[in-house]
Design a protein around this motif. Structure first.
Motif, PDB file in Angstrom:
ATOM      1  N   LEU A  97       7.103  -7.238  -4.808  1.00 52.90           N
ATOM      2  CA  LEU A  97       5.848  -6.614  -5.239  1.00 52.90           C
ATOM      3  C   LEU A  97       4.778  -6.775  -4.148  1.00 52.90           C
ATOM      4  O   LEU A  97       4.089  -5.798  -3.807  1.00 52.90           O
ATOM      5  CB  LEU A  97       5.374  -7.244  -6.549  1.00 52.90           C
ATOM      6  CG  LEU A  97       4.040  -6.717  -7.101  1.00 52.90           C
ATOM      7  CD1 LEU A  97       4.158  -5.226  -7.417  1.00 52.90           C
ATOM      8  CD2 LEU A  97       3.616  -7.512  -8.326  1.00 52.90           C
ATOM      9  N   THR A  98       4.644  -7.991  -3.603  1.00 51.52           N
ATOM     10  CA  THR A  98       3.650  -8.237  -2.546  1.00 51.52           C
ATOM     11  C   THR A  98       3.957  -7.391  -1.320  1.00 51.52           C
ATOM     12  O   THR A  98       3.054  -6.786  -0.724  1.00 51.52           O
ATOM     13  CB  THR A  98       3.630  -9.727  -2.151  1.00 51.52           C
ATOM     14  OG1 THR A  98       3.422 -10.515  -3.330  1.00 51.52           O
ATOM     15  CG2 THR A  98       2.526 -10.027  -1.156  1.00 51.52           C
ATOM     16  N   PHE A  99       5.250  -7.347  -0.928  1.00 49.82           N
ATOM     17  CA  PHE A  99       5.658  -6.540   0.218  1.00 49.82           C
ATOM     18  C   PHE A  99       5.322  -5.070  -0.006  1.00 49.82           C
ATOM     19  O   PHE A  99       4.790  -4.402   0.890  1.00 49.82           O
ATOM     20  CB  PHE A  99       7.160  -6.708   0.468  1.00 49.82           C
ATOM     21  CG  PHE A  99       7.696  -5.816   1.552  1.00 49.82           C
ATOM     22  CD1 PHE A  99       7.549  -6.152   2.887  1.00 49.82           C
ATOM     23  CD2 PHE A  99       8.324  -4.607   1.235  1.00 49.82           C
ATOM     24  CE1 PHE A  99       8.022  -5.322   3.895  1.00 49.82           C
ATOM     25  CE2 PHE A  99       8.792  -3.771   2.217  1.00 49.82           C
ATOM     26  CZ  PHE A  99       8.648  -4.134   3.558  1.00 49.82           C
ATOM     27  N   SER A 100       5.614  -4.572  -1.196  1.00 45.69           N
ATOM     28  CA  SER A 100       5.350  -3.159  -1.515  1.00 45.69           C
ATOM     29  C   SER A 100       3.856  -2.849  -1.469  1.00 45.69           C
ATOM     30  O   SER A 100       3.450  -1.805  -0.945  1.00 45.69           O
ATOM     31  CB  SER A 100       5.906  -2.809  -2.896  1.00 45.69           C
ATOM     32  OG  SER A 100       7.298  -3.032  -2.929  1.00 45.69           O
ATOM     33  N   ILE A 102       1.493  -4.481   0.261  1.00 47.21           N
ATOM     34  CA  ILE A 102       1.027  -4.541   1.656  1.00 47.21           C
ATOM     35  C   ILE A 102       1.464  -3.281   2.407  1.00 47.21           C
ATOM     36  O   ILE A 102       0.693  -2.674   3.152  1.00 47.21           O
ATOM     37  CB  ILE A 102       1.553  -5.818   2.355  1.00 47.21           C
ATOM     38  CG1 ILE A 102       0.902  -7.057   1.743  1.00 47.21           C
ATOM     39  CG2 ILE A 102       1.278  -5.774   3.861  1.00 47.21           C
ATOM     40  CD1 ILE A 102       1.492  -8.367   2.196  1.00 47.21           C
ATOM     41  N   TRP A 103       2.728  -2.881   2.217  1.00 48.59           N
ATOM     42  CA  TRP A 103       3.252  -1.686   2.877  1.00 48.59           C
ATOM     43  C   TRP A 103       2.448  -0.456   2.461  1.00 48.59           C
ATOM     44  O   TRP A 103       2.064   0.364   3.305  1.00 48.59           O
ATOM     45  CB  TRP A 103       4.721  -1.491   2.514  1.00 48.59           C
ATOM     46  CG  TRP A 103       5.353  -0.333   3.218  1.00 48.59           C
ATOM     47  CD1 TRP A 103       5.965  -0.323   4.427  1.00 48.59           C
ATOM     48  CD2 TRP A 103       5.404   1.030   2.723  1.00 48.59           C
ATOM     49  NE1 TRP A 103       6.399   0.945   4.727  1.00 48.59           N
ATOM     50  CE2 TRP A 103       6.068   1.793   3.717  1.00 48.59           C
ATOM     51  CE3 TRP A 103       4.956   1.652   1.568  1.00 48.59           C
ATOM     52  CZ2 TRP A 103       6.296   3.157   3.564  1.00 48.59           C
ATOM     53  CZ3 TRP A 103       5.186   3.018   1.419  1.00 48.59           C
ATOM     54  CH2 TRP A 103       5.852   3.749   2.419  1.00 48.59           C
ATOM     55  N   LEU A 104       2.156  -0.321   1.158  1.00 52.52           N
ATOM     56  CA  LEU A 104       1.400   0.827   0.652  1.00 52.52           C
ATOM     57  C   LEU A 104      -0.017   0.846   1.226  1.00 52.52           C
ATOM     58  O   LEU A 104      -0.517   1.893   1.643  1.00 52.52           O
ATOM     59  CB  LEU A 104       1.359   0.769  -0.881  1.00 52.52           C
ATOM     60  CG  LEU A 104       0.752   1.984  -1.593  1.00 52.52           C
ATOM     61  CD1 LEU A 104       1.596   3.222  -1.337  1.00 52.52           C
ATOM     62  CD2 LEU A 104       0.646   1.714  -3.094  1.00 52.52           C
ATOM     63  N   LEU A 105      -0.648  -0.321   1.276  1.00 55.90           N
ATOM     64  CA  LEU A 105      -2.000  -0.433   1.817  1.00 55.90           C
ATOM     65  C   LEU A 105      -2.045  -0.014   3.287  1.00 55.90           C
ATOM     66  O   LEU A 105      -2.912   0.760   3.704  1.00 55.90           O
ATOM     67  CB  LEU A 105      -2.498  -1.867   1.664  1.00 55.90           C
ATOM     68  CG  LEU A 105      -3.918  -2.156   2.150  1.00 55.90           C
ATOM     69  CD1 LEU A 105      -4.934  -1.438   1.270  1.00 55.90           C
ATOM     70  CD2 LEU A 105      -4.188  -3.651   2.147  1.00 55.90           C
ATOM     71  N   LEU A 106      -1.075  -0.502   4.081  1.00 55.26           N
ATOM     72  CA  LEU A 106      -1.021  -0.145   5.503  1.00 55.26           C
ATOM     73  C   LEU A 106      -0.708   1.336   5.700  1.00 55.26           C
ATOM     74  O   LEU A 106      -1.269   1.992   6.589  1.00 55.26           O
ATOM     75  CB  LEU A 106       0.024  -1.005   6.227  1.00 55.26           C
ATOM     76  CG  LEU A 106      -0.309  -2.494   6.355  1.00 55.26           C
ATOM     77  CD1 LEU A 106       0.874  -3.254   6.943  1.00 55.26           C
ATOM     78  CD2 LEU A 106      -1.543  -2.710   7.218  1.00 55.26           C
ATOM     79  N   PHE A 107       0.194   1.865   4.879  1.00 60.22           N
ATOM     80  CA  PHE A 107       0.574   3.277   4.982  1.00 60.22           C
ATOM     81  C   PHE A 107      -0.625   4.185   4.697  1.00 60.22           C
ATOM     82  O   PHE A 107      -0.909   5.113   5.459  1.00 60.22           O
ATOM     83  CB  PHE A 107       1.718   3.575   4.004  1.00 60.22           C
ATOM     84  CG  PHE A 107       2.187   4.998   4.050  1.00 60.22           C
ATOM     85  CD1 PHE A 107       3.039   5.427   5.049  1.00 60.22           C
ATOM     86  CD2 PHE A 107       1.766   5.918   3.082  1.00 60.22           C
ATOM     87  CE1 PHE A 107       3.475   6.752   5.101  1.00 60.22           C
ATOM     88  CE2 PHE A 107       2.197   7.235   3.125  1.00 60.22           C
ATOM     89  CZ  PHE A 107       3.053   7.649   4.135  1.00 60.22           C
ATOM     90  N   ILE A 108      -1.342   3.881   3.623  1.00 60.81           N
ATOM     91  CA  ILE A 108      -2.527   4.695   3.265  1.00 60.81           C
ATOM     92  C   ILE A 108      -3.611   4.547   4.326  1.00 60.81           C
ATOM     93  O   ILE A 108      -4.235   5.527   4.743  1.00 60.81           O
ATOM     94  CB  ILE A 108      -3.048   4.291   1.871  1.00 60.81           C
ATOM     95  CG1 ILE A 108      -2.033   4.684   0.793  1.00 60.81           C
ATOM     96  CG2 ILE A 108      -4.404   4.944   1.585  1.00 60.81           C
ATOM     97  CD1 ILE A 108      -2.339   4.144  -0.592  1.00 60.81           C
ATOM     98  N   GLY A 109      -3.831   3.309   4.788  1.00 58.64           N
ATOM     99  CA  GLY A 109      -4.852   3.066   5.807  1.00 58.64           C
ATOM    100  C   GLY A 109      -4.555   3.797   7.107  1.00 58.64           C
ATOM    101  O   GLY A 109      -5.447   4.419   7.697  1.00 58.64           O
ATOM    102  N   ALA A 110      -3.280   3.749   7.549  1.00 55.14           N
ATOM    103  CA  ALA A 110      -2.899   4.440   8.785  1.00 55.14           C
ATOM    104  C   ALA A 110      -3.040   5.953   8.616  1.00 55.14           C
ATOM    105  O   ALA A 110      -3.531   6.650   9.516  1.00 55.14           O
ATOM    106  CB  ALA A 110      -1.462   4.075   9.160  1.00 55.14           C
ATOM    107  N   GLY A 111      -2.630   6.471   7.439  1.00 55.59           N
ATOM    108  CA  GLY A 111      -2.744   7.904   7.178  1.00 55.59           C
ATOM    109  C   GLY A 111      -4.196   8.369   7.188  1.00 55.59           C
ATOM    110  O   GLY A 111      -4.527   9.401   7.789  1.00 55.59           O
ATOM    111  N   LEU A 112      -5.073   7.590   6.552  1.00 55.81           N
ATOM    112  CA  LEU A 112      -6.501   7.943   6.533  1.00 55.81           C
ATOM    113  C   LEU A 112      -7.103   7.893   7.937  1.00 55.81           C
ATOM    114  O   LEU A 112      -7.930   8.740   8.291  1.00 55.81           O
ATOM    115  CB  LEU A 112      -7.262   6.988   5.607  1.00 55.81           C
ATOM    116  CG  LEU A 112      -7.052   7.204   4.099  1.00 55.81           C
ATOM    117  CD1 LEU A 112      -7.692   6.080   3.296  1.00 55.81           C
ATOM    118  CD2 LEU A 112      -7.619   8.554   3.668  1.00 55.81           C
TER     119      LEU A 112
END
Length: 200
Positions: A97-100, A102-112
């Protein structure tokens, strides 16, 4: 006649908690075979919980221990005068859950970040103009240019960082590797300056 021994301290080593450090662990020792065998196993430091994660061991402490054991010896130090001992504690396993998250946060941040950059430089307008120059037609979404550009952006980032997940593409360090290396050198110098307990 004094026996001569050459000692070259290692820049940095990693040890487990509560380890006993011998001279052979922190330095390369050159001299007579009998003397090297004796010095390599000479204990000079015991890692404790009080040390936390980093210990800086000065070569003077090493020399002091050697002279106590073998008074009639000529010691020649080559290279660095301090060794950084990094205590490596067992890593806690990251939950799925923590990995998911963090991954989602980084993915959205990089996309933005990429989208905001493209908006700042009017990338869509530039693609429209480029499409008009190449084809003579005006369209709102020139997919003929945008789709290859999107693939190229991803491939370019992979080549720039020289990694596909954990695998390197080639042995050449990426700019990120170089920056991390320089940061680690600066951090080590800071630690040597502030953590050396033998410093007056």
């Amino acid at each position: 006649m004094k026996d001569t021994v050459f000692i070259r301290p290692k820049y940095k080593i990693e040890v487990a908690p509560e380890s006993t450090i011998a001279i052979g662990d922190i330095a390369q020792v050159v001299g007579s075979e009998k003397l090297v065998a004796k010095l390599a196993n000479l204990h000079i430091y015991q890692v404790t919980m009080k040390d936390q994660t980093i210990v800086v061991l000065d070569v003077m402490k090493v020399i002091n221990q050697i002279v106590k054991q073998i008074p009639d010896i000529d010691i020649q130090v080559v290279g660095s005068t301090q060794t950084i001992i990094q205590v490596i504690y067992p890593k806690k396993k990251l939950s799925s859950l923590t990995f998911s998250l963090i991954w989602l946060l980084l993915f959205i941040g990089a996309g933005l970040a990429i989208m905001n950059f493209h908006e700042d430089v009017s990338m869509q307008e530039m693609h429209q103009r480029l499409f008009t120059i190449l084809t003579g037609k005006t369209v709102e979404n020139p997919l003929f240019i945008q789709v290859p550009y999107s693939f190229g952006l991803g491939i370019g980032m992979v080549l720039f960082f020289n990694h596909v997940f954990k695998k390197r593409i080639n042995e050449e360090p990426s700019p990120l590797d170089v920056e991390i290396f320089n940061y680690q050198l600066d951090l080590d110098q800071y630690v040597i300056h502030h953590e050396d307990k033998d410093r007056p």
